[in-house]
Design a protein around this motif. Sequence first.
Motif, PDB file in Angstrom:
ATOM      1  N   ASP A   1       0.812  -1.210   0.000  1.00 55.12           N
ATOM      2  CA  ASP A   1       0.000   0.000   0.000  1.00 55.12           C
ATOM      3  C   ASP A   1       0.848   1.264   0.000  1.00 55.12           C
ATOM      4  OD1 ASP A   1       0.917  -0.567   2.533  1.00 55.12           O
ATOM      5  OD2 ASP A   1      -1.025  -0.352   3.527  1.00 55.12           O
ATOM      6  N   GLY A   2       2.057   1.195   0.588  1.00 53.58           N
ATOM      7  CA  GLY A   2       2.943   2.353   0.575  1.00 53.58           C
ATOM      8  C   GLY A   2       3.433   2.681  -0.825  1.00 53.58           C
ATOM      9  N   VAL A   3       3.827   1.651  -1.581  1.00 54.01           N
ATOM     10  CA  VAL A   3       4.269   1.864  -2.961  1.00 54.01           C
ATOM     11  C   VAL A   3       3.146   2.482  -3.782  1.00 54.01           C
ATOM     12  CG1 VAL A   3       5.063   0.736  -5.073  1.00 54.01           C
ATOM     13  CG2 VAL A   3       5.899  -0.060  -2.854  1.00 54.01           C
ATOM     14  N   ILE A   4       1.946   1.956  -3.626  1.00 54.65           N
ATOM     15  CA  ILE A   4       0.801   2.445  -4.391  1.00 54.65           C
ATOM     16  C   ILE A   4       0.530   3.913  -4.085  1.00 54.65           C
ATOM     17  CG2 ILE A   4      -1.702   2.211  -4.649  1.00 54.65           C
ATOM     18  CD1 ILE A   4      -1.260  -0.835  -4.307  1.00 54.65           C
ATOM     19  N   ALA A   5       0.533   4.266  -2.809  1.00 55.70           N
ATOM     20  CA  ALA A   5       0.268   5.652  -2.420  1.00 55.70           C
ATOM     21  C   ALA A   5       1.344   6.594  -2.945  1.00 55.70           C
ATOM     22  CB  ALA A   5       0.162   5.758  -0.903  1.00 55.70           C
ATOM     23  N   GLU A   6       2.600   6.181  -2.833  1.00 47.74           N
ATOM     24  CA  GLU A   6       3.691   7.069  -3.250  1.00 47.74           C
ATOM     25  C   GLU A   6       3.770   7.193  -4.767  1.00 47.74           C
ATOM     26  OE1 GLU A   6       7.391   6.331  -1.301  1.00 47.74           O
ATOM     27  OE2 GLU A   6       6.507   6.496   0.702  1.00 47.74           O
ATOM     28  N   LEU A   7       3.487   6.132  -5.500  1.00 46.70           N
ATOM     29  CA  LEU A   7       3.468   6.236  -6.957  1.00 46.70           C
ATOM     30  C   LEU A   7       2.320   7.129  -7.431  1.00 46.70           C
ATOM     31  CD1 LEU A   7       4.314   2.655  -8.279  1.00 46.70           C
ATOM     32  CD2 LEU A   7       5.583   4.760  -8.752  1.00 46.70           C
ATOM     33  N   THR A   8       1.165   6.999  -6.786  1.00 47.30           N
ATOM     34  CA  THR A   8       0.034   7.864  -7.141  1.00 47.30           C
ATOM     35  C   THR A   8       0.410   9.319  -6.969  1.00 47.30           C
ATOM     36  OG1 THR A   8      -1.517   6.147  -6.411  1.00 47.30           O
ATOM     37  CG2 THR A   8      -2.394   8.364  -6.675  1.00 47.30           C
ATOM     38  N   ASP A   9       1.019   9.633  -5.838  1.00 48.34           N
ATOM     39  CA  ASP A   9       1.442  11.006  -5.564  1.00 48.34           C
ATOM     40  C   ASP A   9       2.511  11.458  -6.549  1.00 48.34           C
ATOM     41  OD1 ASP A   9       1.757  13.429  -3.658  1.00 48.34           O
ATOM     42  OD2 ASP A   9       3.784  12.598  -3.779  1.00 48.34           O
ATOM     43  N   ALA A  10       3.468  10.579  -6.843  1.00 47.54           N
ATOM     44  CA  ALA A  10       4.573  10.963  -7.736  1.00 47.54           C
ATOM     45  C   ALA A  10       4.070  11.277  -9.138  1.00 47.54           C
ATOM     46  CB  ALA A  10       5.612   9.848  -7.784  1.00 47.54           C
ATOM     47  N   PHE A  11       3.227  10.417  -9.693  1.00 44.58           N
ATOM     48  CA  PHE A  11       2.706  10.680 -11.034  1.00 44.58           C
ATOM     49  C   PHE A  11       1.915  11.990 -11.072  1.00 44.58           C
ATOM     50  CE2 PHE A  11       2.877   5.915 -11.852  1.00 44.58           C
ATOM     51  CZ  PHE A  11       3.907   6.018 -12.776  1.00 44.58           C
ATOM     52  N   SER A  12       1.105  12.232 -10.059  1.00 46.34           N
ATOM     53  CA  SER A  12       0.285  13.445 -10.031  1.00 46.34           C
ATOM     54  C   SER A  12       1.151  14.683  -9.873  1.00 46.34           C
ATOM     55  CB  SER A  12      -0.736  13.353  -8.891  1.00 46.34           C
ATOM     56  OG  SER A  12      -1.577  12.238  -9.062  1.00 46.34           O
ATOM     57  N   ARG A  13       2.095  14.625  -8.948  1.00 47.66           N
ATOM     58  CA  ARG A  13       2.920  15.793  -8.650  1.00 47.66           C
ATOM     59  C   ARG A  13       3.892  16.101  -9.785  1.00 47.66           C
ATOM     60  NH1 ARG A  13       7.554  15.458  -5.924  1.00 47.66           N
ATOM     61  NH2 ARG A  13       6.959  13.398  -5.136  1.00 47.66           N
ATOM     62  N   LEU A  14       4.575  15.087 -10.282  1.00 46.49           N
ATOM     63  CA  LEU A  14       5.546  15.312 -11.355  1.00 46.49           C
ATOM     64  C   LEU A  14       4.852  15.724 -12.648  1.00 46.49           C
ATOM     65  CD1 LEU A  14       7.885  12.265 -10.676  1.00 46.49           C
ATOM     66  CD2 LEU A  14       8.320  14.652 -10.070  1.00 46.49           C
TER      67      LEU A  14
END
Length: 259
Positions: A28-41
């Motif tokens: 769940d940590g990977v999923i949350a951080e990837l979601t944030d990374a794609f949106s932010r970047l």
Amino acid sequence: MTTLDIQIQGPVARVFLNRPEVRNAFNDGVIAELTDAFSRLGADPALRAIVLGGHGKAFCAGADLNWMRAMAGYSWEENRADAERLAAMLWAGHSCPLPVVGRVHGDCYAGGVGLAAICDVLVAAEGVHFCLSEARLGLLPATIGPYVVRALGEQASRRYFVTAERFDAATAKALGFVHEVVPEDALDARVDAIVATLVANGPAAVQACKRLVHDVAGMPITPELRADTARRIADIRASAEGREGVQAFLDKREPAWRA
């Protein structure tokens, strides 16, 4: 970030799954951080491309075993909520306005295949193996399915979804899933060359091209679609970037965005 290593070098963001001890398996940590990374970047106007890869011996080995143990006791509602978080992460990558270049090495299994499928350009090292392994566990690749079927193709998906067989990088390239296969020691150089090509193009044009493919793939060629594509080219021809690009070509000089 605790599960990702994000490196920004000029106009390029490199996002590495950074759990090498578990072959970059999802939780769940990977999923949350990837979601944030794609949106932010994707929202950063200074960036032009994203490279997606993994540290260690594998790109992504699928679901983390400890996470799977925890999910074994989930209710139906908890399972749906968990799957919806994965679906949101995949959509964030698929709909990211920046082109995403996948750098795949080692194993790419289950959810990792879904992550590879959302990339716009996919480069794999020789020796990579892909596997949609869910059926072996009595499961199915449902959440990643829409992206994998589009990238791998319906006929190949019909086979590999139900057999859960491994297939190698050469097979993936023959099926059109992978764009290029290179020796592992040449992987970074080839990815960098593709990124350099992307960065040399008009930034707004690259994003518009990505949207165009998403919007017209599989659509019937109707009067409405023809009108829409005519509007799109008129919009970009009349834009500052479009005018600069054409004028630079006519003047035999570099366009402003390369300077």
